[in-house]
Design a protein around this motif. Structure first.
Motif, PDB file in Angstrom:
ATOM      1  N   PRO A   1      -6.793  12.879 -32.966  1.00  0.00           N
ATOM      2  CA  PRO A   1      -5.997  11.720 -32.582  1.00  0.00           C
ATOM      3  C   PRO A   1      -5.368  11.016 -33.782  1.00  0.00           C
ATOM      4  O   PRO A   1      -5.933  10.983 -34.862  1.00  0.00           O
ATOM      5  N   ARG A   2      -4.177  10.478 -33.547  1.00  0.00           N
ATOM      6  CA  ARG A   2      -3.526   9.652 -34.573  1.00  0.00           C
ATOM      7  C   ARG A   2      -3.813   8.183 -34.258  1.00  0.00           C
ATOM      8  O   ARG A   2      -4.098   7.839 -33.116  1.00  0.00           O
ATOM      9  N   VAL A   3      -3.679   7.360 -35.231  1.00  0.00           N
ATOM     10  CA  VAL A   3      -3.702   5.925 -34.945  1.00  0.00           C
ATOM     11  C   VAL A   3      -2.301   5.396 -35.266  1.00  0.00           C
ATOM     12  O   VAL A   3      -1.455   5.311 -34.381  1.00  0.00           O
ATOM     13  N   ASP A   4      -2.011   5.139 -36.525  1.00  0.00           N
ATOM     14  CA  ASP A   4      -0.679   4.623 -36.860  1.00  0.00           C
ATOM     15  C   ASP A   4       0.067   5.538 -37.813  1.00  0.00           C
ATOM     16  O   ASP A   4       1.124   5.165 -38.320  1.00  0.00           O
ATOM     17  N   GLU A   5      -0.476   6.729 -38.081  1.00  0.00           N
ATOM     18  CA  GLU A   5       0.098   7.555 -39.150  1.00  0.00           C
ATOM     19  C   GLU A   5       1.505   8.028 -38.833  1.00  0.00           C
ATOM     20  O   GLU A   5       2.308   8.262 -39.729  1.00  0.00           O
ATOM     21  N   ILE A   6       1.778   8.238 -37.558  1.00  0.00           N
ATOM     22  CA  ILE A   6       3.118   8.696 -37.156  1.00  0.00           C
ATOM     23  C   ILE A   6       3.634   7.721 -36.108  1.00  0.00           C
ATOM     24  O   ILE A   6       2.985   7.504 -35.080  1.00  0.00           O
ATOM     25  N   ALA A   7       4.787   7.140 -36.360  1.00  0.00           N
ATOM     26  CA  ALA A   7       5.351   6.176 -35.424  1.00  0.00           C
ATOM     27  C   ALA A   7       5.770   6.888 -34.131  1.00  0.00           C
ATOM     28  O   ALA A   7       6.268   8.013 -34.170  1.00  0.00           O
ATOM     29  N   PRO A   8       5.549   6.224 -32.982  1.00  0.00           N
ATOM     30  CA  PRO A   8       5.902   6.845 -31.699  1.00  0.00           C
ATOM     31  C   PRO A   8       7.373   7.271 -31.609  1.00  0.00           C
ATOM     32  O   PRO A   8       7.706   8.180 -30.856  1.00  0.00           O
ATOM     33  N   GLU A   9       8.248   6.628 -32.387  1.00  0.00           N
ATOM     34  CA  GLU A   9       9.667   6.987 -32.328  1.00  0.00           C
ATOM     35  C   GLU A   9       9.925   8.428 -32.761  1.00  0.00           C
ATOM     36  O   GLU A   9      10.970   8.994 -32.455  1.00  0.00           O
ATOM     37  N   ILE A  10       8.968   9.026 -33.470  1.00  0.00           N
ATOM     38  CA  ILE A  10       9.099  10.434 -33.875  1.00  0.00           C
ATOM     39  C   ILE A  10       8.818  11.390 -32.714  1.00  0.00           C
ATOM     40  O   ILE A  10       9.310  12.526 -32.690  1.00  0.00           O
ATOM     41  N   ASP A  11       8.046  10.917 -31.719  1.00  0.00           N
ATOM     42  CA  ASP A  11       7.532  11.807 -30.667  1.00  0.00           C
ATOM     43  C   ASP A  11       8.631  12.618 -29.969  1.00  0.00           C
ATOM     44  O   ASP A  11       8.426  13.774 -29.621  1.00  0.00           O
ATOM     45  N   ASP A  12       9.776  11.977 -29.744  1.00  0.00           N
ATOM     46  CA  ASP A  12      10.823  12.655 -28.982  1.00  0.00           C
ATOM     47  C   ASP A  12      11.855  13.370 -29.855  1.00  0.00           C
ATOM     48  O   ASP A  12      12.877  13.852 -29.354  1.00  0.00           O
ATOM     49  N   THR A  13      11.580  13.430 -31.145  1.00  0.00           N
ATOM     50  CA  THR A  13      12.505  14.151 -32.026  1.00  0.00           C
ATOM     51  C   THR A  13      12.103  15.629 -32.136  1.00  0.00           C
ATOM     52  O   THR A  13      11.003  16.008 -31.739  1.00  0.00           O
TER      53      THR A  13
END
Lengths: 307, 307, 307
Positions: free
Chosen positions: A267-279
């Motif tokens: 699991p991630r916590v804050d390492e990758i911003a959710p805005e990256i998810d759909d890229t």
């Protein structure tokens, strides 16, 4: 594989790894297309022995076995088990080999899986032993890299907690077999341990260390991000500073190649911003899903070998 | 159903409900007779994600999937899971859709199932979201009523804790589609919430409220009893008074029609005296058992729709 | 068996026991050889209701059902269940009979399985009820003795905690049917309870009691060792003294017959030294493994009877 057990990633030659990944690709394709699997185990029962909690590794092995047509029996939590009555690991696995055709073991003590494998006749798969190995995670990481970027001539950046991250140590070791260019990016306090650096050096790996991601981001094929664990820091402020510095967001990736693949063992916590998810960069959910075909391949090779 | 997910009972039209109940009746008949089922899912794996404990809903979905020839993988308790490490629900379900062909979700937060359904491509079934919805419970209640008394021209009394009972709110809303006559019986302190009364009124429902069961018992086709939860009362004496007043026993039912059907979502504590269990009135164990064919029907419609 | 349930070992006649053991031998042989089983239950779902933790009994029943081609649904831990809301055992099993084609029940209260069997129509198997019965353990003990030494003209020594050991009481009672010579060896404080001695005497059993193992070891065909539980002793020193005195190691067995079979219901702590594990005496892991074919036989006889 000529092995009867999978205890450590290091026991696998490059040819072994490629055999697992090739087999995983066959299972993956069959699952995707809905066509029949290259192998099925309708009468097989796999025993799950998790001495530590692990949702996704356990679900992933369980799904793999069930997708293969077999079933599992689960030891359940240690609190409810004979372990509480003082039973040794050697005794427990010798009882449990009477239930399963194979044993998947997670245990807090390094070396537990190897020890267990010496006491039983059924295949033992190490699903994590403390600070030791977690070879099926390494295999699914390698599979994901191969699918996304290829394993030949790879340039990979590994960022975050490199000190405590078992996943990272295994992956780096495995990548030496493939002549990857490896860049390690972390705050000074979470640098790769000396022993791992030494091993990589001995294996002739091409390794560089950085404290800033910007130094290396543009040349990466794969960016492998790990979780920075709050509990590693004596001081909340210190944690926040480090966590913020290594967070990956859209701005960060402006400097990256369009073909960059971003991975994370979750699991991630804050390492990758959710805005990256759909890229198109994001590959971490795919990576998690790859656990199923890779573990199907692993079980297939161990169980067919064992018959 | 044209839906890909089942998030709320309210999303189902009367035709949708009837389609589920008709299908459930087919499964029910096949289970009873031992004949072959109208549909089977031998390669399907359903993921169970219960963020709150729920023995019977979980066992019922698990049984339904297994009776359909498929299997389940269970996230296990939240304590043992990645949730503890701070993972968001959106991340968890995106990982788990890699394991299951569908997800059954129970979560303490209202709206959780709808949110989850927006992040994944596999069908999501809401198995309860806090104070929100529990649509499969509503469907099994409707199925039980239809089998026992028919849904046309129904007169139903709903008694007990009408304030906090999610089950009751969903059922009442669903019954407005069938023009049922509804009588709500409760102590003043546990009256139906204003918002639910308003919704029923808006839907043109035929609703009356009572504080005494005797006022309405003789005209009921169905008496739906709910558990009065001790923890709702600041004062043990107050609880005992209310609990005693609304207990159903043989004396209570002297005034009822011979055709009365008594239902209860279970578990019960003291609401229905054990002496009722062996009478023709008692239908609450049958009601619980109906969870299996109804959930089989639900899974069948969602999974076949999804292929 | 003409029974619909298996509640107590005492309900089984010698002919019943032999029928179970013969059937177990058939399943055992089929599992060993990989040939097809004498019976399969591909559509059967067995409900597991364990009100107390029990790793190996539960895994063993689960494995047995899955090896038979069927599946299980598990109530899970009591903490997570309706039991917490105050539901009675009678209600719980009446709900659960809607999920399973049979119920395996472990419960802390003596008599629980018998009570449950009176409320449901599906077969109930007692998997342990407090200080009461654990008949499937007795059957697997008998099966192990029969395979290793035969049940005719048997001389058995039972050593350790004879006061609190439910397993021992059941086994001794069952052995009276086979005219075994029984020697009970324990410290005075852990002697067989008067009531059990009385029952054995009434049944005409050939029983002798000892405080020293040496007195009787040379003439034994089977040595059945039980765990001495630390928590039974008010005083750690006292425990250490007794535990040490009755530990079985290579030296102890110098005086034994070469054909001696050593059994233990497991888990063990220090009662049997690990150096025995690889000798021909050791039969305790085999004994644990026998739980699978014996429980397959048991389920087969109950489920086929029930149809």
């Amino acid at each position: 594989m000529r092995q009867d057990h999978l205890v450590a990633a290091g026991q696998l030659s490059r040819a072994d790894v490629e055999r697992v990944l090739d087999r995983a690709a066959e299972f993956d394709a069959a699952l995707e297309s809905g066509e029949s699997l290259p192998a099925r185990y309708p009468e097989t029962v796999l025993a799950l022995c998790f001495y530590e909690p692990s949702t996704r590794t356990k679900m992933s092995f369980e799904t793999a076995m069930k997708r293969l047509g077999g079933d599992v029996v689960d030891m359940g939590s240690v609190d409810a088990s004979s372990v509480k009555k003082g039973e040794s690991l050697a005794d427990t696995v010798r009882v449990i080999e009477g239930y399963g055709d194979g044993i998947v073991l997670r245990h807090p003590r390094e070396g537990a899986a190897r020890m267990a494998s010496e006491f039983v006749d059924v295949p033992v798969v190490n699903a994590g032993d403390g600070a030791g190995q977690h070879p099926s995670q390494t295999l699914l990481d390698l599979y994901t890299i191969r699918e996304a970027a290829g394993l030949d001539d790879l340039t990979i950046g590994i960022v975050g907690d490199l000190k405590y991250g078992r996943t990272v140590h295994s992956l780096a070791t495995a990548l030496t077999e493939f002549d990857a260019h490896m860049h390690f990016v972390s705050p000074d306090s979470l640098r790769l341990p000396r022993s791992v650096r030494f091993d990589l050096h001995e294996a002739g790996a091409q390794v560089r260390e950085h404290t800033e991601l910007d130094d290396v981001l543009p040349e990466l094929d794969v960016l492998y991000v790990t979780r920075i664990q709050r509990e590693r820091f004596p001081d909340e402020d210190e944690y926040q500073k480090v966590a913020g510095e290594f967070q990956i967001d859209a701005d960060t990736l402006d400097a990256a190649s369009d073909d960059l693949t971003v991975m994370h063992p979750l699991p991630r916590v804050d390492e990758i911003a959710p805005e990256i998810d759909d890229t198109d960069y994001a590959n971490y959910f795919e990576q998690a899903h790859n656990g199923v075909p890779v573990r199907m391949a692993l079980l297939d090779l161990l169980l067919s070998n064992h018959e």
